[in-house]
Design a protein around this motif. Structure first.
Motif, PDB file in Angstrom:
ATOM      1  N   LYS A  62       0.842  -1.103   0.146  1.00  0.00           N
ATOM      2  CA  LYS A  62       0.030  -0.088  -0.054  1.00  0.00           C
ATOM      3  C   LYS A  62       0.889   1.139  -0.185  1.00  0.00           C
ATOM      4  O   LYS A  62       0.702   2.236  -0.735  1.00  0.00           O
ATOM      5  N   SER A  63       1.958   1.353   0.720  1.00  0.00           N
ATOM      6  CA  SER A  63       2.906   2.261   0.812  1.00  0.00           C
ATOM      7  C   SER A  63       3.465   2.590  -0.621  1.00  0.00           C
ATOM      8  O   SER A  63       3.675   3.585  -1.066  1.00  0.00           O
ATOM      9  N   ASP A  64       4.033   1.536  -1.343  1.00  0.00           N
ATOM     10  CA  ASP A  64       4.541   1.329  -2.600  1.00  0.00           C
ATOM     11  C   ASP A  64       3.450   2.307  -3.661  1.00  0.00           C
ATOM     12  O   ASP A  64       3.770   3.033  -4.304  1.00  0.00           O
ATOM     13  N   ILE A  65       2.020   1.779  -3.442  1.00  0.00           N
ATOM     14  CA  ILE A  65       1.268   2.374  -4.206  1.00  0.00           C
ATOM     15  C   ILE A  65       1.015   3.776  -4.133  1.00  0.00           C
ATOM     16  O   ILE A  65       1.004   4.658  -5.021  1.00  0.00           O
ATOM     17  N   LEU A  66       1.085   4.197  -2.647  1.00  0.00           N
ATOM     18  CA  LEU A  66       1.125   5.753  -2.788  1.00  0.00           C
ATOM     19  C   LEU A  66       2.308   6.541  -3.204  1.00  0.00           C
ATOM     20  O   LEU A  66       2.061   7.581  -3.774  1.00  0.00           O
ATOM     21  N   ASP A  67       3.551   5.920  -3.011  1.00  0.00           N
ATOM     22  CA  ASP A  67       4.709   6.489  -3.582  1.00  0.00           C
ATOM     23  C   ASP A  67       4.437   6.424  -5.246  1.00  0.00           C
ATOM     24  O   ASP A  67       4.866   7.643  -5.790  1.00  0.00           O
ATOM     25  N   ARG A  68       4.111   5.735  -5.712  1.00  0.00           N
ATOM     26  CA  ARG A  68       3.644   5.672  -7.343  1.00  0.00           C
ATOM     27  C   ARG A  68       2.512   6.720  -7.423  1.00  0.00           C
ATOM     28  O   ARG A  68       2.768   7.511  -8.724  1.00  0.00           O
ATOM     29  N   ILE A  69       1.545   6.779  -6.766  1.00  0.00           N
ATOM     30  CA  ILE A  69       0.640   7.935  -6.925  1.00  0.00           C
ATOM     31  C   ILE A  69       1.188   9.476  -6.919  1.00  0.00           C
ATOM     32  O   ILE A  69       0.862  10.382  -7.999  1.00  0.00           O
ATOM     33  N   VAL A  70       2.356   9.445  -6.055  1.00  0.00           N
ATOM     34  CA  VAL A  70       2.665  10.797  -6.072  1.00  0.00           C
ATOM     35  C   VAL A  70       3.580  11.122  -7.123  1.00  0.00           C
ATOM     36  O   VAL A  70       3.617  12.257  -7.593  1.00  0.00           O
ATOM     37  N   ASP A  71       4.494  10.095  -7.683  1.00  0.00           N
ATOM     38  CA  ASP A  71       5.355  10.235  -8.716  1.00  0.00           C
ATOM     39  C   ASP A  71       4.561  10.412 -10.074  1.00  0.00           C
ATOM     40  O   ASP A  71       4.737  11.280 -10.899  1.00  0.00           O
ATOM     41  N   GLN A  72       3.394   9.900 -10.119  1.00  0.00           N
ATOM     42  CA  GLN A  72       2.567   9.948 -11.293  1.00  0.00           C
ATOM     43  C   GLN A  72       2.128  11.614 -11.183  1.00  0.00           C
ATOM     44  O   GLN A  72       1.834  12.265 -12.465  1.00  0.00           O
ATOM     45  N   GLY A  73       1.417  11.861 -10.072  1.00  0.00           N
ATOM     46  CA  GLY A  73       1.212  13.291  -9.872  1.00  0.00           C
ATOM     47  C   GLY A  73       2.163  14.442 -10.215  1.00  0.00           C
ATOM     48  O   GLY A  73       1.771  15.302 -11.014  1.00  0.00           O
ATOM     49  N   VAL A  74       3.170  14.288 -10.122  1.00  0.00           N
ATOM     50  CA  VAL A  74       4.319  15.163 -10.240  1.00  0.00           C
ATOM     51  C   VAL A  74       4.535  15.175 -11.717  1.00  0.00           C
ATOM     52  O   VAL A  74       4.796  16.170 -12.393  1.00  0.00           O
ATOM     53  N   ILE A  75       4.780  13.895 -12.422  1.00  0.00           N
ATOM     54  CA  ILE A  75       4.666  13.806 -13.955  1.00  0.00           C
ATOM     55  C   ILE A  75       3.798  14.560 -14.773  1.00  0.00           C
ATOM     56  O   ILE A  75       3.849  15.313 -15.604  1.00  0.00           O
ATOM     57  N   ALA A  76       2.392  14.088 -14.165  1.00  0.00           N
ATOM     58  CA  ALA A  76       1.270  14.783 -14.764  1.00  0.00           C
ATOM     59  C   ALA A  76       1.199  16.122 -14.725  1.00  0.00           C
ATOM     60  O   ALA A  76       0.391  16.717 -15.539  1.00  0.00           O
ATOM     61  N   SER A  77       1.809  16.829 -13.657  1.00  0.00           N
ATOM     62  CA  SER A  77       1.623  18.155 -13.591  1.00  0.00           C
ATOM     63  C   SER A  77       2.118  19.143 -14.577  1.00  0.00           C
ATOM     64  O   SER A  77       1.459  20.300 -14.911  1.00  0.00           O
TER      65      SER A  77
END
Length: 203
Positions: A62-77
């Motif tokens: 679950k923690s890995d999933i949240l890390d990926r969500i953060v990374d995707q959000g930064v890229i998509a910005s």
């Protein structure tokens, strides 16, 4: 005798990528709706229509999933491209209007991602670091915009550092959330008022 080369199936890789994307999409929605602490890997698996072991194999914990969500959000910005365009603007008014509209669109489009991260902060073991990683590029972009404003005429009456802090106060994620989520403003009205406040204060 040379070792056998591992065969990589493009179709299998595409399927795996779609599965990861599906898991992350549903995890983001669940974290934003219920809060990180109230969502289990089994919940995510059920929403994505896969087995729990598939979640662990494809994305991790679950923690890995949240890390990926953060990374995707930064890229998509898309901060980099937005700043390139903003630095071409030659009047304070056009810069502030671009900031108001650009940050509004970013917060509106990334709302679910921001909520997923925000609701994880109180219970995540590295909540402060997580928020810093999620917002560092955003904050840097606004401080870059502030320095650009100080190269234009008339420059703001505040220092470049204070100008950047004020831009973060108005156009950062907390400012948008306060007006739209906590007080029920429309995105259009929030953009109008935040832009007007920035122009009146920095003029």
């Amino acid at each position: 005798m040379p070792p056998k080369r591992r065969y990589v199936s493009p179709l299998r890789e595409q399927t795996a990528a779609r599965t990861r994307a599906l898991i992350l999409e549903h995890a983001t929605e669940l974290f934003a709706e219920r809060g990180y602490g109230r969502v289990t890997v089994a919940d995510i698996a059920s929403a994505a229509g896969v087995a729990s072991k598939t979640v662990f194999a494809s994305v991790g914990s679950k923690s890995d999933i949240l890390d990926r969500i953060v990374d995707q959000g930064v890229i998509a910005s898309g901060y980099d491209q937005a700043m390139k365009e903003l630095l071409e603007l030659r009047t304070p008014e056009s810069v502030l209007r671009a900031l108001a509209h650009g940050t509004r669109l970013g917060n509106e489009r990334q709302f679910t991602v921001h909520e997923a991260i925000r609701k994880a902060l109180p219970v995540h073991e590295n909540g402060e670091e997580l928020w810093e990683r999620a917002t560092a590029a955003y904050r840097d972009a606004l401080h870059t915009a502030a320095r650009h404003l100080h190269t234009l005429a008339p420059p703001p009456s505040h220092s470049a550092k204070e100008t950047g802090d004020l831009l973060w106060y108005w156009f950062g994620p907390t400012g948008w959330r306060t007006l739209v989520v906590e007080n029920g403003w429309s995105w259009d009205r929030a953009e109008e008022v935040l832009h007007g406040t920035a122009v009146a204060t920095l003029r």
